[in-house]
Write a protein that holds these residues in place. Sequence first.
Motif, mmCIF file in Angstrom:
data_model
loop_
_atom_site.group_PDB
_atom_site.id
_atom_site.type_symbol
_atom_site.label_atom_id
_atom_site.label_comp_id
_atom_site.label_asym_id
_atom_site.label_seq_id
_atom_site.Cartn_x
_atom_site.Cartn_y
_atom_site.Cartn_z
ATOM 1 N N SER A 328 -4.017 88.109 -142.151
ATOM 2 C CA SER A 328 -4.257 86.791 -141.552
ATOM 3 C C SER A 328 -3.036 86.244 -140.833
ATOM 4 O O SER A 328 -3.160 85.328 -140.015
ATOM 5 N N LEU A 329 -1.864 86.782 -141.125
ATOM 6 C CA LEU A 329 -0.639 86.278 -140.513
ATOM 7 C C LEU A 329 -0.350 86.900 -139.151
ATOM 8 O O LEU A 329 0.593 86.491 -138.467
ATOM 9 N N TYR A 330 -1.165 87.855 -138.728
ATOM 10 C CA TYR A 330 -0.944 88.490 -137.435
ATOM 11 C C TYR A 330 -1.188 87.524 -136.278
ATOM 12 O O TYR A 330 -0.609 87.674 -135.206
ATOM 13 N N HIS A 331 -2.076 86.528 -136.493
ATOM 14 C CA HIS A 331 -2.423 85.636 -135.378
ATOM 15 C C HIS A 331 -2.859 84.283 -135.929
ATOM 16 O O HIS A 331 -3.595 84.223 -136.926
ATOM 17 N N PRO A 332 -2.450 83.188 -135.307
ATOM 18 C CA PRO A 332 -2.829 81.853 -135.794
ATOM 19 C C PRO A 332 -4.336 81.620 -135.841
ATOM 20 O O PRO A 332 -4.797 80.773 -136.619
ATOM 21 N N SER A 333 -5.093 82.372 -135.056
ATOM 22 C CA SER A 333 -6.547 82.201 -135.087
ATOM 23 C C SER A 333 -7.133 82.561 -136.445
ATOM 24 O O SER A 333 -8.252 82.146 -136.777
ATOM 25 N N SER A 334 -6.384 83.339 -137.258
ATOM 26 C CA SER A 334 -6.858 83.725 -138.592
ATOM 27 C C SER A 334 -6.367 82.790 -139.693
ATOM 28 O O SER A 334 -6.782 82.937 -140.841
ATOM 29 N N TRP A 335 -5.507 81.841 -139.355
ATOM 30 C CA TRP A 335 -4.979 80.951 -140.379
ATOM 31 C C TRP A 335 -6.060 80.128 -141.077
ATOM 32 O O TRP A 335 -6.014 79.973 -142.302
ATOM 33 N N PRO A 336 -7.054 79.604 -140.356
ATOM 34 C CA PRO A 336 -8.106 78.853 -141.067
ATOM 35 C C PRO A 336 -8.842 79.703 -142.099
ATOM 36 O O PRO A 336 -9.220 79.200 -143.169
ATOM 37 N N ASP A 337 -9.053 80.988 -141.793
ATOM 38 C CA ASP A 337 -9.721 81.868 -142.758
ATOM 39 C C ASP A 337 -8.850 82.072 -143.995
ATOM 40 O O ASP A 337 -9.367 82.146 -145.123
ATOM 41 N N LEU A 338 -7.540 82.181 -143.791
ATOM 42 C CA LEU A 338 -6.645 82.319 -144.930
ATOM 43 C C LEU A 338 -6.678 81.068 -145.797
ATOM 44 O O LEU A 338 -6.714 81.156 -147.032
ATOM 45 N N THR A 471 4.080 82.366 -132.704
ATOM 46 C CA THR A 471 3.997 83.130 -133.950
ATOM 47 C C THR A 471 2.715 83.946 -133.929
ATOM 48 O O THR A 471 1.635 83.462 -134.289
ATOM 49 N N GLN A 472 2.804 85.168 -133.454
ATOM 50 C CA GLN A 472 1.654 86.063 -133.412
ATOM 51 C C GLN A 472 2.130 87.456 -133.051
ATOM 52 O O GLN A 472 3.256 87.641 -132.590
ATOM 53 N N HIS A 473 1.256 88.428 -133.254
ATOM 54 C CA HIS A 473 1.594 89.823 -132.991
ATOM 55 C C HIS A 473 1.090 90.196 -131.597
ATOM 56 O O HIS A 473 -0.074 90.531 -131.407
#
Length: 506
Positions: A328-338, A471-473
């Motif tokens: 989930s830390l690879y991209h801010p778009s996944s932060w809500p899921d985390l 902050t993303q990959h």
Amino acid sequence: MFKPRKATAAPKLRTLLPVVIAAVALLVTACARNTDPVAPPAPTLDRYYQQTPAWGSCDGYQGGAELGAAGIECARVLVPIDYGKPDGDTARIAISRLRATGTRVASLLTNPGGPGAPGLNLPLALAKSPVAERLDLIGMDVRGLGASTPHVTCRSAAEYETGQRVLGRTNPLAEIDQVEQENEDYANSCARRTGLTLLQHVGTVDVARDMDVVRAALGEQKLTYFGGSYGTRLGSTYAELFPDRVRAMVLDAPVDPTTNIGDEVITAAGFQQAFDAYAADCAKAPDCPLGTDPKKANENYRALVDPLIQHPIRGLNYGGVTTATIASLYHPSSWPDLTKGLTELAKGRGDALLGDATTYEDASSDDVHRAVLCLEEVRVTDRAVAADIVRRSRTAAPAFDDGIGNADTAAPLDACAFWPVPPTAQPHVPKVAGLPKVVVVAVTGDPATPYPGGVTLAKTLGAALITYEGTQHGAAFEGIACVDRPVLKYLIDLTPPAEGLRCAKP
């Protein structure tokens, strides 16, 4: 009737006799040589470079239905498993193609990274980006993986799931022996199920040579390439091998060529930086599962996940939640899921995080990943050195310090210490004389491939560096105009971006 010759002729005949004998001997020798079989010419790579892909349906390829629905074609290209033995065993490399929707400039060969990430579906991910208009998008499953054959196989899917174990906190020396035995068994299983020939030839150099065969099969005089993450190591390796065959090359989320691909200390620091950014963002909400004080995020996260070491929740163990968090830390778009997953975890449920963990990796990808790292990273064969790496990683990433075992004096050796084939490459400064201008895109807060590595790669290749502050990959083809516009212009007309270009988050 036979008449005796005159005596006066005898001296002349005796004088010529040695010459006649010598001439006859030469004739006999020549005849003997002509009867010997002609030695066959040394095998060459011509048959690989002269092939033409038979483009057709993607049915039968992994994910083929989805690819076909998007208008993507598939084919396979023949390559030697060992380029030193062109007449030996062969592999079939699966490639895909999404034709340019507008005036075509070239074919863009792509790679999503890994090592061990399937690439056949990358054109699908790029289909809506501007690059799809002017370039044919080419995906590729690297050797040993996905729709390419044969496969690197170390474990079955069931064995992979079983292997996701969590060690206890007692008797650390016994645990070290146990872990090392499991790692040695894993290495031996890779050799047994895959075969030593393929296992020795799945590294970056062999894949880069496959890329050149694909280039030729596509009818391209020079390579146009986009690689992300580990794909940048593939790109820099290709540039070393074939600098005069590069047309354009974009390397996004770059791996430092002078370090191990998956340097544990470097990546630990990168993911801690990304975790800190996530925690600060999460803390803005009153119901953040890590609390509203970012300084306490590490402590609060550990309080949530540490109990899973001894008490998994319905299939979600400590390793699973850590994997899901890192993914989930690879991209801010996944932060809500985390945030959703950690909130569930605080309530004693792990369904959301379990789903993220199981979709992040699979056995095949993980096996190829390990095989490449073992071929190309500096191997650790000393428990004290392994312990030092563990200590430094824990210091760099306190959020992920599980505290398991005793790393004060020793730590278990990983599978690479027992790998059945020798290394085929090591980290180094690339030598790329004659390379045209290439482009490197690096993110200041990249968790997996931290920014300094991108600066190093750009310097060693003499590349134009685009810096994205975020902050993303990776940042290319993410809809960031400041990055995509100069990258697209470069790929189309070879105009490099301005030196020192920096892009801030919109």
